[in-house]
Motif scaffolding. Sequence first.
Motif, PDB file in Angstrom:
ATOM      1  N   ASN A 178       0.720  -1.054   0.044  1.00  0.00           N
ATOM      2  CA  ASN A 178       0.084  -0.275   0.027  1.00  0.00           C
ATOM      3  C   ASN A 178       0.778   1.156   0.061  1.00  0.00           C
ATOM      4  OD1 ASN A 178      -2.511  -0.956  -0.298  1.00  0.00           O
ATOM      5  ND2 ASN A 178      -2.695  -1.606   1.923  1.00  0.00           N
ATOM      6  N   THR A 179       1.923   1.306   0.517  1.00  0.00           N
ATOM      7  CA  THR A 179       2.983   2.536   0.528  1.00  0.00           C
ATOM      8  C   THR A 179       3.154   2.563  -1.047  1.00  0.00           C
ATOM      9  OG1 THR A 179       3.560   1.865   2.729  1.00  0.00           O
ATOM     10  CG2 THR A 179       5.148   3.387   1.411  1.00  0.00           C
ATOM     11  N   ILE A 180       3.789   1.921  -1.587  1.00  0.00           N
ATOM     12  CA  ILE A 180       3.995   1.853  -2.943  1.00  0.00           C
ATOM     13  C   ILE A 180       2.945   2.537  -3.801  1.00  0.00           C
ATOM     14  CG2 ILE A 180       4.940   0.735  -5.129  1.00  0.00           C
ATOM     15  CD1 ILE A 180       6.817  -0.650  -3.360  1.00  0.00           C
ATOM     16  N   LEU A 181       1.828   1.753  -3.539  1.00  0.00           N
ATOM     17  CA  LEU A 181       0.527   2.003  -4.197  1.00  0.00           C
ATOM     18  C   LEU A 181       0.214   3.559  -4.022  1.00  0.00           C
ATOM     19  CD1 LEU A 181      -1.806   1.374  -6.136  1.00  0.00           C
ATOM     20  CD2 LEU A 181      -2.750   0.471  -4.103  1.00  0.00           C
ATOM     21  N   VAL A 182       0.353   4.001  -2.851  1.00  0.00           N
ATOM     22  CA  VAL A 182      -0.323   5.210  -2.540  1.00  0.00           C
ATOM     23  C   VAL A 182       0.867   6.239  -3.058  1.00  0.00           C
ATOM     24  CG1 VAL A 182      -0.380   6.977  -0.624  1.00  0.00           C
ATOM     25  CG2 VAL A 182      -1.505   4.698  -0.624  1.00  0.00           C
ATOM     26  N   GLU A 183       1.979   6.165  -2.993  1.00  0.00           N
ATOM     27  CA  GLU A 183       2.923   6.941  -3.669  1.00  0.00           C
ATOM     28  C   GLU A 183       2.859   6.948  -5.069  1.00  0.00           C
ATOM     29  OE1 GLU A 183       6.687   5.797  -2.064  1.00  0.00           O
ATOM     30  OE2 GLU A 183       6.312   6.217   0.215  1.00  0.00           O
ATOM     31  N   ILE A 184       2.600   6.012  -5.655  1.00  0.00           N
ATOM     32  CA  ILE A 184       2.391   6.235  -7.258  1.00  0.00           C
ATOM     33  C   ILE A 184       0.856   6.936  -7.325  1.00  0.00           C
ATOM     34  CG2 ILE A 184       1.879   4.701  -9.315  1.00  0.00           C
ATOM     35  CD1 ILE A 184       3.857   2.919  -7.981  1.00  0.00           C
ATOM     36  N   ILE A 185       0.087   6.619  -6.905  1.00  0.00           N
ATOM     37  CA  ILE A 185      -1.299   7.386  -7.235  1.00  0.00           C
ATOM     38  C   ILE A 185      -0.895   8.863  -6.823  1.00  0.00           C
ATOM     39  CG2 ILE A 185      -3.637   7.511  -6.382  1.00  0.00           C
ATOM     40  CD1 ILE A 185      -3.067   4.690  -8.289  1.00  0.00           C
ATOM     41  N   GLN A 186      -0.474   9.025  -5.903  1.00  0.00           N
ATOM     42  CA  GLN A 186      -0.279  10.540  -5.410  1.00  0.00           C
ATOM     43  C   GLN A 186       0.436  11.189  -6.377  1.00  0.00           C
ATOM     44  OE1 GLN A 186       1.081  10.633  -1.642  1.00  0.00           O
ATOM     45  NE2 GLN A 186      -0.684  10.412  -0.651  1.00  0.00           N
ATOM     46  N   GLU A 187       1.575  10.608  -6.908  1.00  0.00           N
ATOM     47  CA  GLU A 187       2.432  11.400  -7.933  1.00  0.00           C
ATOM     48  C   GLU A 187       1.604  11.278  -9.356  1.00  0.00           C
ATOM     49  OE1 GLU A 187       6.794  10.589 -10.190  1.00  0.00           O
ATOM     50  OE2 GLU A 187       6.172   9.450  -8.479  1.00  0.00           O
TER      51      GLU A 187
END
Length: 115
Positions: A101-110
């Motif tokens: 989820n950390t990676i997913l959130v960072e990608i979605i936010q970017e």
Amino acid sequence: MKPAEEYIFNQPELYRSIIFNLQITIESQIPDLELLYKWKIPFYYYKGKPFCYLNVSHKRKYVDLGIVKGFEIKNHQEKLISENRSIMKSLRYSSLEEIDNTILVEIIQELSKLY
């Protein structure tokens, strides 16, 4: 029931659980997304433009989170799969445990900042 919802509910339990988890994470980050049914798959639109899609590959046994503008993402490029595509990249999941989820959130936010 809308076609995008029908697509999701008609998936086998494993894929449905993965999609639900992805949806919760994505929609919690960007509440203004619109879930449509385009090209026979659920496709999120942001500010009226294609953002990302959810596609189940029964043959290859994974859920593909296709990311429009995936090549413009700077963080976590090593996690994104291109497979000879020039614009989109994907995150692929065969189980719930594979979702970071950390990676997913960072990608979605970017990604949201590119719109």
